[in-house]
Design a protein around this motif. Sequence first.
Motif, PDB file in Angstrom:
ATOM      1  N   ALA A   1       7.652  11.086  -8.902  1.00 41.17           N
ATOM      2  CA  ALA A   1       7.591   9.751  -8.304  1.00 41.17           C
ATOM      3  C   ALA A   1       6.344   9.576  -7.452  1.00 41.17           C
ATOM      4  O   ALA A   1       5.876   8.449  -7.247  1.00 41.17           O
ATOM      5  CB  ALA A   1       8.842   9.497  -7.454  1.00 41.17           C
ATOM      6  N   SER A   2       5.790  10.691  -6.959  1.00 36.12           N
ATOM      7  CA  SER A   2       4.566  10.637  -6.155  1.00 36.12           C
ATOM      8  C   SER A   2       3.320  10.935  -6.975  1.00 36.12           C
ATOM      9  O   SER A   2       2.213  10.886  -6.441  1.00 36.12           O
ATOM     10  CB  SER A   2       4.658  11.647  -5.004  1.00 36.12           C
ATOM     11  N   THR A   3       3.486  11.247  -8.255  1.00 36.00           N
ATOM     12  CA  THR A   3       2.372  11.730  -9.078  1.00 36.00           C
ATOM     13  C   THR A   3       2.017  10.801 -10.230  1.00 36.00           C
ATOM     14  O   THR A   3       0.838  10.540 -10.479  1.00 36.00           O
ATOM     15  CB  THR A   3       2.714  13.130  -9.652  1.00 36.00           C
ATOM     16  N   PHE A   4       3.025  10.286 -10.933  1.00 34.42           N
ATOM     17  CA  PHE A   4       2.787   9.540 -12.168  1.00 34.42           C
ATOM     18  C   PHE A   4       3.003   8.036 -12.016  1.00 34.42           C
ATOM     19  O   PHE A   4       3.229   7.337 -13.002  1.00 34.42           O
ATOM     20  CB  PHE A   4       3.680  10.088 -13.288  1.00 34.42           C
ATOM     21  N   LEU A   5       2.917   7.576 -10.786  1.00 35.55           N
ATOM     22  CA  LEU A   5       3.005   6.144 -10.517  1.00 35.55           C
ATOM     23  C   LEU A   5       1.888   5.750  -9.559  1.00 35.55           C
ATOM     24  O   LEU A   5       1.635   6.474  -8.584  1.00 35.55           O
ATOM     25  CB  LEU A   5       4.360   5.793  -9.874  1.00 35.55           C
ATOM     26  N   PRO A   6       1.202   4.621  -9.792  1.00 36.85           N
ATOM     27  CA  PRO A   6       0.225   4.149  -8.808  1.00 36.85           C
ATOM     28  C   PRO A   6       0.927   3.782  -7.504  1.00 36.85           C
ATOM     29  O   PRO A   6       2.149   3.616  -7.469  1.00 36.85           O
ATOM     30  CB  PRO A   6      -0.394   2.920  -9.491  1.00 36.85           C
ATOM     31  N   ASP A   7       0.169   3.654  -6.445  1.00 37.54           N
ATOM     32  CA  ASP A   7       0.757   3.404  -5.124  1.00 37.54           C
ATOM     33  C   ASP A   7       1.710   2.217  -5.121  1.00 37.54           C
ATOM     34  O   ASP A   7       2.809   2.290  -4.547  1.00 37.54           O
ATOM     35  CB  ASP A   7      -0.347   3.180  -4.083  1.00 37.54           C
ATOM     36  N   TYR A   8       1.310   1.115  -5.756  1.00 33.77           N
ATOM     37  CA  TYR A   8       2.141  -0.089  -5.725  1.00 33.77           C
ATOM     38  C   TYR A   8       3.438   0.073  -6.520  1.00 33.77           C
ATOM     39  O   TYR A   8       4.367  -0.717  -6.367  1.00 33.77           O
ATOM     40  CB  TYR A   8       1.354  -1.307  -6.248  1.00 33.77           C
TER      41      TYR A   8
END
Length: 558
Positions: free
Chosen positions: A335-342
Amino acid sequence: MEKKWWHGKIACQVYPKSYYDSNRDGIGDLQGIISKLDYLKALGIDIVWLSPVYRSPFVDQGYDISDYYEIAPEFGTMEDFDTLLAEMKKRGMYLVMDLVVNHCSSEHKWFQEAIRNPEGPYGKYFYFRKGKDGHAPSNYRSYFGGSMWEPVPGREDLYYYHAFAKEQPDLNWYCPELRNKIYEMINWWLEKGVAGFRIDAIINIQKDTTFPDYPADGPDGLCSADTVVSRASGIGEMLEELKVHTFQKYDAFTVGEVFNMKEEELQEFIGEQGHFSTMFDFSQHLLTAGEHGWYEQRPFCFEAWRDALFTAQEKAASVGFLSNIIENHDEPRGASTFLPDYAQNDDGVKMLATASLLLRGVPFIYQGQEIGMRNFKARSIEEFDDLNTKDQYELALRMGCTEQEALVCCNRMSRDNARRPMQWNTEDNAGFTTGTPWLKVNPDYTKINVQGQESDPDSVLNYYRKLTALRKDPRYVQTFTYGRFVPVRERIPEQVLAYLREDEQQKILVLGNWSEQTVKVSLENAVKEVLLNNQKAFRINEKGQVELQSCQALVLLL
């Protein structure tokens, strides 16, 4: 394809030390896992992969085994293990052990005997070599930094080989007596009722036993472990012998942790008569780490991630099944790696889950993934336990990073991110323990925990349950298990993931919008039914296009 008992199953990795502590000592244990089996069953889990619970000094968190036949007292007793097996059987679940046989602990009796007498019978179980000109036998860098060669205490100019920590001497698979001991041990666990194994670092058992020097790839004058492994050959014969003497006799499920495999060997590894039932797909994870270390880490790129996923699925399509993961005990939180910040919100986490769990292959969920656990933001290197993280921190400093920059690298990439205690509720220490946890709990547990999500029908946890139920639904299970994976590339907007799972009976389209804007997707076939939607809105415009909101995932029966 010949049908196997594990086809159509969903697996979960449990990291025992961090799952649930039943005796208040701050360390998770087997009784704690037993108490959570109904939770795992409700999640749709069929197979539980248990990270190592063998006796160990825990230099590398149990991946340094000092006795393959004993349960570490930190986790309980063999009676506890037998109870776990029995309770899983009652629930129709299967237990998969971690098999760590590239190396053992330096405290194992084999190595203790070998170090006392390297020329004796146990000396053949390991790699002992004379140094060269007062230096190590060759210029190899271990995975955890520094030389792969450690001087033998009291023996001038004699070294032993370790690809990982110095407390993890490599086992010599070219020694028939050693191989037979390993086969005997594996069969002992299979006789006990274990359903199979996840096989750790197995490609490393092959060696060029002349141990030649290779060109240095760093200022330390050493070359990487990856180079060393890739130059060796002969792994196929070794793995085939392993399978014939053990797994094959018990119809065991085996999943390999395989790096540095040659592309043409995929059929040998996971084909109909392959060495293993399946192997993990790490192609997306390899995109984030830098070439020489975490200090060169690369930001998430959706297009590269999607292409790696598609390529891996296409290569395996006519060969066998991959095991698909978002995270594991060696990786940061997905969830902290394969998703952009938004997109690092509940909708984004659900979208990522949808993309992974409906691929062709065996889906693996890692503990806490199903509630969207995130990376831990440490304020100093002292808050980490992991050997690899500490080595990467020092490497970053040597390469010119400030302490803060090095810490940012570790916060993003550390294995400790996945090893933080499971977040059960809002009580002290996230309900993991009433003692002092062995590793600090992520402070976001007050917002991200099982108890809070159980009662929320729109939670990440309940969405995961819908996903696993959909994959096993009798109407679609054949398609999701044996159906083709067809990537959709034409007429798809940038930042949208689209693929089909199809067979002669039906077509199921999986969509995910990784962009920050609403996008329109044109369909070749009409929508018959919306099988899953991580948001409330669903709209097809007058042109027959599906409108996808940011972070929206859809599963459509066409």
